[in-house]
Design a protein around this motif. Sequence first.
Motif, PDB file in Angstrom:
ATOM      1  N   MET A 144      42.639  48.313  40.560  1.00 25.85           N
ATOM      2  CA  MET A 144      42.522  47.000  39.974  1.00 25.85           C
ATOM      3  C   MET A 144      41.125  46.810  39.393  1.00 25.85           C
ATOM      4  SD  MET A 144      42.590  43.317  41.867  1.00 25.85           S
ATOM      5  CE  MET A 144      41.272  43.787  42.920  1.00 25.85           C
ATOM      6  N   GLN A 145      40.108  47.138  40.191  1.00 29.26           N
ATOM      7  CA  GLN A 145      38.732  46.954  39.730  1.00 29.26           C
ATOM      8  C   GLN A 145      38.454  47.827  38.513  1.00 29.26           C
ATOM      9  OE1 GLN A 145      35.744  47.798  42.653  1.00 29.26           O
ATOM     10  NE2 GLN A 145      34.074  47.536  41.215  1.00 29.26           N
ATOM     11  N   LYS A 146      38.943  49.044  38.541  1.00 25.82           N
ATOM     12  CA  LYS A 146      38.711  49.961  37.438  1.00 25.82           C
ATOM     13  C   LYS A 146      39.332  49.433  36.147  1.00 25.82           C
ATOM     14  CE  LYS A 146      39.361  54.823  36.293  1.00 25.82           C
ATOM     15  NZ  LYS A 146      39.942  56.090  36.739  1.00 25.82           N
ATOM     16  N   ALA A 147      40.530  48.895  36.234  1.00 22.76           N
ATOM     17  CA  ALA A 147      41.200  48.351  35.049  1.00 22.76           C
ATOM     18  C   ALA A 147      40.457  47.140  34.511  1.00 22.76           C
ATOM     19  CB  ALA A 147      42.644  47.983  35.391  1.00 22.76           C
ATOM     20  N   MET A 148      40.000  46.261  35.415  1.00 28.44           N
ATOM     21  CA  MET A 148      39.261  45.070  34.980  1.00 28.44           C
ATOM     22  C   MET A 148      37.960  45.444  34.294  1.00 28.44           C
ATOM     23  SD  MET A 148      39.525  42.295  37.961  1.00 28.44           S
ATOM     24  CE  MET A 148      40.994  41.375  38.266  1.00 28.44           C
ATOM     25  N   VAL A 149      37.225  46.346  34.903  1.00 29.49           N
ATOM     26  CA  VAL A 149      35.930  46.751  34.338  1.00 29.49           C
ATOM     27  C   VAL A 149      36.131  47.410  32.983  1.00 29.49           C
ATOM     28  CG1 VAL A 149      33.995  48.337  34.652  1.00 29.49           C
ATOM     29  CG2 VAL A 149      34.750  46.913  36.544  1.00 29.49           C
ATOM     30  N   LYS A 150      37.150  48.248  32.878  1.00 29.24           N
ATOM     31  CA  LYS A 150      37.426  48.926  31.615  1.00 29.24           C
ATOM     32  C   LYS A 150      37.763  47.918  30.516  1.00 29.24           C
ATOM     33  CE  LYS A 150      40.292  52.629  29.803  1.00 29.24           C
ATOM     34  NZ  LYS A 150      41.367  53.570  30.087  1.00 29.24           N
ATOM     35  N   TYR A 151      38.557  46.898  30.858  1.00 31.01           N
ATOM     36  CA  TYR A 151      38.923  45.882  29.866  1.00 31.01           C
ATOM     37  C   TYR A 151      37.725  45.038  29.468  1.00 31.01           C
ATOM     38  CZ  TYR A 151      41.061  41.854  27.677  1.00 31.01           C
ATOM     39  OH  TYR A 151      41.378  40.855  26.784  1.00 31.01           O
ATOM     40  N   THR A 196      46.346  41.004  46.861  1.00 32.16           N
ATOM     41  CA  THR A 196      46.652  39.576  46.793  1.00 32.16           C
ATOM     42  C   THR A 196      46.041  38.964  45.544  1.00 32.16           C
ATOM     43  OG1 THR A 196      44.689  38.940  48.035  1.00 32.16           O
ATOM     44  CG2 THR A 196      46.688  39.395  49.299  1.00 32.16           C
ATOM     45  N   ASN A 197      46.582  37.835  45.141  1.00 33.47           N
ATOM     46  CA  ASN A 197      46.054  37.119  43.987  1.00 33.47           C
ATOM     47  C   ASN A 197      44.632  36.648  44.271  1.00 33.47           C
ATOM     48  OD1 ASN A 197      46.213  36.192  41.415  1.00 33.47           O
ATOM     49  ND2 ASN A 197      47.401  34.376  41.883  1.00 33.47           N
ATOM     50  N   LYS A 198      44.363  36.342  45.523  1.00 34.92           N
ATOM     51  CA  LYS A 198      43.026  35.915  45.930  1.00 34.92           C
ATOM     52  C   LYS A 198      42.006  37.050  45.703  1.00 34.92           C
ATOM     53  CE  LYS A 198      41.977  32.862  49.415  1.00 34.92           C
ATOM     54  NZ  LYS A 198      42.036  32.379  50.786  1.00 34.92           N
ATOM     55  N   GLU A 199      42.404  38.286  45.966  1.00 37.30           N
ATOM     56  CA  GLU A 199      41.517  39.430  45.739  1.00 37.30           C
ATOM     57  C   GLU A 199      41.249  39.638  44.254  1.00 37.30           C
ATOM     58  OE1 GLU A 199      42.530  42.353  49.492  1.00 37.30           O
ATOM     59  OE2 GLU A 199      43.850  42.397  47.737  1.00 37.30           O
ATOM     60  N   VAL A 200      42.251  39.379  43.430  1.00 31.99           N
ATOM     61  CA  VAL A 200      42.071  39.504  41.984  1.00 31.99           C
ATOM     62  C   VAL A 200      41.066  38.475  41.494  1.00 31.99           C
ATOM     63  CG1 VAL A 200      43.215  39.297  39.750  1.00 31.99           C
ATOM     64  CG2 VAL A 200      44.365  40.467  41.612  1.00 31.99           C
ATOM     65  N   ILE A 201      41.219  37.242  41.944  1.00 29.14           N
ATOM     66  CA  ILE A 201      40.300  36.171  41.541  1.00 29.14           C
ATOM     67  C   ILE A 201      38.888  36.458  42.049  1.00 29.14           C
ATOM     68  CG2 ILE A 201      39.808  33.701  41.761  1.00 29.14           C
ATOM     69  CD1 ILE A 201      42.197  34.449  39.950  1.00 29.14           C
ATOM     70  N   SER A 202      38.780  36.956  43.279  1.00 28.35           N
ATOM     71  CA  SER A 202      37.445  37.261  43.813  1.00 28.35           C
ATOM     72  C   SER A 202      36.786  38.394  43.036  1.00 28.35           C
ATOM     73  CB  SER A 202      37.514  37.586  45.300  1.00 28.35           C
ATOM     74  OG  SER A 202      38.156  38.812  45.510  1.00 28.35           O
ATOM     75  N   MET A 203      37.583  39.344  42.542  1.00 28.37           N
ATOM     76  CA  MET A 203      37.022  40.427  41.732  1.00 28.37           C
ATOM     77  C   MET A 203      36.530  39.901  40.389  1.00 28.37           C
ATOM     78  SD  MET A 203      36.273  43.506  41.827  1.00 28.37           S
ATOM     79  CE  MET A 203      35.304  44.232  40.541  1.00 28.37           C
ATOM     80  N   VAL A 204      37.279  38.986  39.804  1.00 23.67           N
ATOM     81  CA  VAL A 204      36.846  38.368  38.536  1.00 23.67           C
ATOM     82  C   VAL A 204      35.532  37.618  38.761  1.00 23.67           C
ATOM     83  CG1 VAL A 204      37.404  36.616  36.816  1.00 23.67           C
ATOM     84  CG2 VAL A 204      39.145  38.231  37.529  1.00 23.67           C
ATOM     85  N   ARG A 205      35.454  36.870  39.856  1.00 25.94           N
ATOM     86  CA  ARG A 205      34.220  36.132  40.182  1.00 25.94           C
ATOM     87  C   ARG A 205      33.055  37.092  40.430  1.00 25.94           C
ATOM     88  NH1 ARG A 205      35.169  30.949  38.744  1.00 25.94           N
ATOM     89  NH2 ARG A 205      37.133  30.261  39.615  1.00 25.94           N
ATOM     90  N   LYS A 206      33.357  38.225  41.098  1.00 30.69           N
ATOM     91  CA  LYS A 206      32.309  39.201  41.379  1.00 30.69           C
ATOM     92  C   LYS A 206      31.752  39.786  40.084  1.00 30.69           C
ATOM     93  CE  LYS A 206      31.416  43.396  44.014  1.00 30.69           C
ATOM     94  NZ  LYS A 206      32.002  44.432  44.875  1.00 30.69           N
ATOM     95  N   ILE A 207      32.638  40.122  39.139  1.00 32.38           N
ATOM     96  CA  ILE A 207      32.181  40.638  37.850  1.00 32.38           C
ATOM     97  C   ILE A 207      31.358  39.576  37.135  1.00 32.38           C
ATOM     98  CG2 ILE A 207      32.947  41.395  35.563  1.00 32.38           C
ATOM     99  CD1 ILE A 207      35.322  42.738  36.920  1.00 32.38           C
ATOM    100  N   HIS A 208      31.745  38.329  37.265  1.00 31.00           N
ATOM    101  CA  HIS A 208      31.049  37.234  36.590  1.00 31.00           C
ATOM    102  C   HIS A 208      29.680  36.963  37.198  1.00 31.00           C
ATOM    103  CE1 HIS A 208      30.230  33.140  35.175  1.00 31.00           C
ATOM    104  NE2 HIS A 208      30.997  33.469  34.151  1.00 31.00           N
TER     105      HIS A 208
END
Length: 94
Positions: A1-8, A46-58
């Motif tokens: 998940m993190q790899k896909a987000m960072v790549k995008y 979880t959806n919560k982990e996805v949101i926390s990853m977005v916040r972490k990147i931000h």
Amino acid sequence: MQKAMVKYVKGLSENASSFEKRNHKKYGRLTHICRQIEYDIKHGVTNKEVISMVRKIHDDSSFSELRKGDGSMQRLKELEVHFMNPRRGFQQPW
């Protein structure tokens, strides 16, 4: 998940080869990345982990170079909007 987000969020480099451009056009769009993340959600993330990853990147300083790229914050916002808004089912027009 993190790899896909960072790549995008990172996007395509300015000096990308034609092979990289073709693969980015095919696999690097928002719809494909969201499909990958939704697959991960289906299999345990979880959806919560996805949101926390977005916040972490931000917010995290380790991703500061990533945020400096052209349009990276816009792409991050698109991810955030996609996963923050609740999904709406089909509604009858009457």
